[in-house]
Design an enzyme around this catalytic site. Structure first.
Site, mmCIF file in Angstrom:
data_model
loop_
_atom_site.group_PDB
_atom_site.id
_atom_site.type_symbol
_atom_site.label_atom_id
_atom_site.label_comp_id
_atom_site.label_asym_id
_atom_site.label_seq_id
_atom_site.Cartn_x
_atom_site.Cartn_y
_atom_site.Cartn_z
ATOM 1 N N LYS A 1 -56.721 -58.017 -87.502
ATOM 2 C CA LYS A 1 -55.887 -59.156 -87.885
ATOM 3 C C LYS A 1 -56.682 -60.060 -88.812
ATOM 4 O O LYS A 1 -57.881 -60.260 -88.611
ATOM 5 C CB LYS A 1 -55.455 -59.897 -86.607
ATOM 6 N N ASP B 1 -55.145 -61.302 -78.441
ATOM 7 C CA ASP B 1 -55.671 -61.519 -79.789
ATOM 8 C C ASP B 1 -57.026 -62.221 -79.662
ATOM 9 O O ASP B 1 -57.091 -63.410 -79.346
ATOM 10 C CB ASP B 1 -54.715 -62.381 -80.613
ATOM 11 N N LYS C 1 -52.355 -56.806 -88.729
ATOM 12 C CA LYS C 1 -51.609 -58.048 -88.535
ATOM 13 C C LYS C 1 -52.112 -59.131 -89.480
ATOM 14 O O LYS C 1 -53.191 -59.673 -89.278
ATOM 15 C CB LYS C 1 -51.728 -58.538 -87.080
#
Length: 337
Positions: A237, A174, A273
């Protein structure tokens, strides 16, 4: 909200499978600045869309329990605190293996389904600990990287951090983008940065954290989403969880529309996400409804939908216990780590 135009004549690159996963990766495309700069968001229409969602969509009883169990399988069970320890990470991994009590699963007829969370998300320091604790479970370890949460360390250090986490066994990375590139409209710099991150990840899945609370406008969110997907992000995300404003349904709508437009032009599927501030079971249901409405049933699976959360799991388990027993239990009876 206005649908974003799909350009004609675009080539559609083949999508390759991710190593160690069942789902495809986003191979990206050349930066198309014209497409990026064309993005507009109809704010009033977007606000109406998300404001009416809870009143138009609801599930009860067995159906609600099923939706919540599906949400469990999409959680990136997370600990990203300054006081994290090896033992806390091991406890978190144990919870990821068995996120819902066995007696509740048995009562729901799901005792033999092998339900786990989607991943465990930790700092680089704890990647090897989590990999060892999850050995044999099939649950991937996700590492936050690139100077999380601010992303203001030197670029070469960011790349080395990614490579170190992959070497330690992280199957998902991430990354955080440099928000300055978005705020100054330097889309080429954002694209180049994301391409470097994608290359450093190798076979590991890469999720691009936009830190939407720092991007000021929904137009910036739309453009940053598109640029990161063009550069090869497998997921986009919302947040690090450390900004003043994290995941919201309004930002989610914008990002999902960009995922849809990108798939229509390229044929490539990108995951989503939301992260930060999602702690109640009733809230995650709204995110699931929006995902299904905007992108379809396929985007309710962990291949294409993840939820960055920690306390959310405890509330889901609590709601499932209420469904089985008719009584609410104290939240502290459902520890996560």
């Amino acid at each position: 909200m206005e649908d974003l135009a799909v350009k004609s004549g675009a080539t559609k690159p083949a999508q390759s499978p991710a190593a160690g996963h069942n789902w495809p990766r986003n191979n990206g495309m050349d930066l198309d600045l014209g497409w990026v700069l064309d993005q507009r968001v109809n704010l009033s229409a977007a606000e109406r869309r998300v404001a009416t969602l809870p009143g138009r969509r609801t599930v009860k009883k067995d159906a609600q329990a099923a939706w919540l169990l599906k949400a469990v399988t999409c959680i990136d069970l997370t600990t990203l605190n300054g006081d994290d320890t090896t033992e806390r990470v091991k406890r978190l991994c144990a919870k990821a293996r068995q996120p819902v009590r066995q007696d509740l699963l048995d009562a729901l007829g799901m005792g033999g389904r092998g339900i786990t969370t989607g991943a465990v998300c930790v700092y680089h320091r704890f990647v090897s600990t989590a990999v060892e604790a999850l050995d044999g479970s099939g649950i991937p370890v996700a590492a936050v990287s690139t100077g999380f949460p601010a992303g203001l360390i030197p670029h070469d250090v960011k790349l080395r951090e990614i490579e170190a986490s992959v070497a330690d066994g992280a199957r998902e990375i991430d990354i955080v983008i440099t928000r300055e590139h978005v705020l100054t409209g330097n889309w080429q710099a954002l694209y180049d940065e994301m391409r470097d991150f994608r290359a450093a990840c190798g076979d590991a899945h890469v999720k691009a954290i936009l830190a939407t609370g720092d991007l000021k406008t929904l137009r910036n969110v739309a453009r940053a989403s598109l640029v990161c997907m063009m550069a090869g992000a497998d997921f986009i995300k919302t947040s690090t969880g450390k900004e003043g404003v994290n995941a919201t349904l309004l930002v989610t709508l914008v990002m999902l529309r960009m995922i849809r437009a990108y798939q229509e032009q390229t044929g490539l599927k990108v995951g989503y996400k939301p992260a930060g501030g999602i702690s109640a079971a009733k809230d995650i249901l709204n995110y699931q409804f929006l995902m299904k409405d905007e992108l379809g049933r396929e985007w309710l699976e962990p291949d294409l939908f993840r939820i960055g959360a920690s306390s959310l799991l405890a509330d889901i388990e609590r709601q499932l216990e209420h469904h089985v027993t008719g009584a609410y239990s104290a939240l502290n009876r459902h520890p996560i780590g």
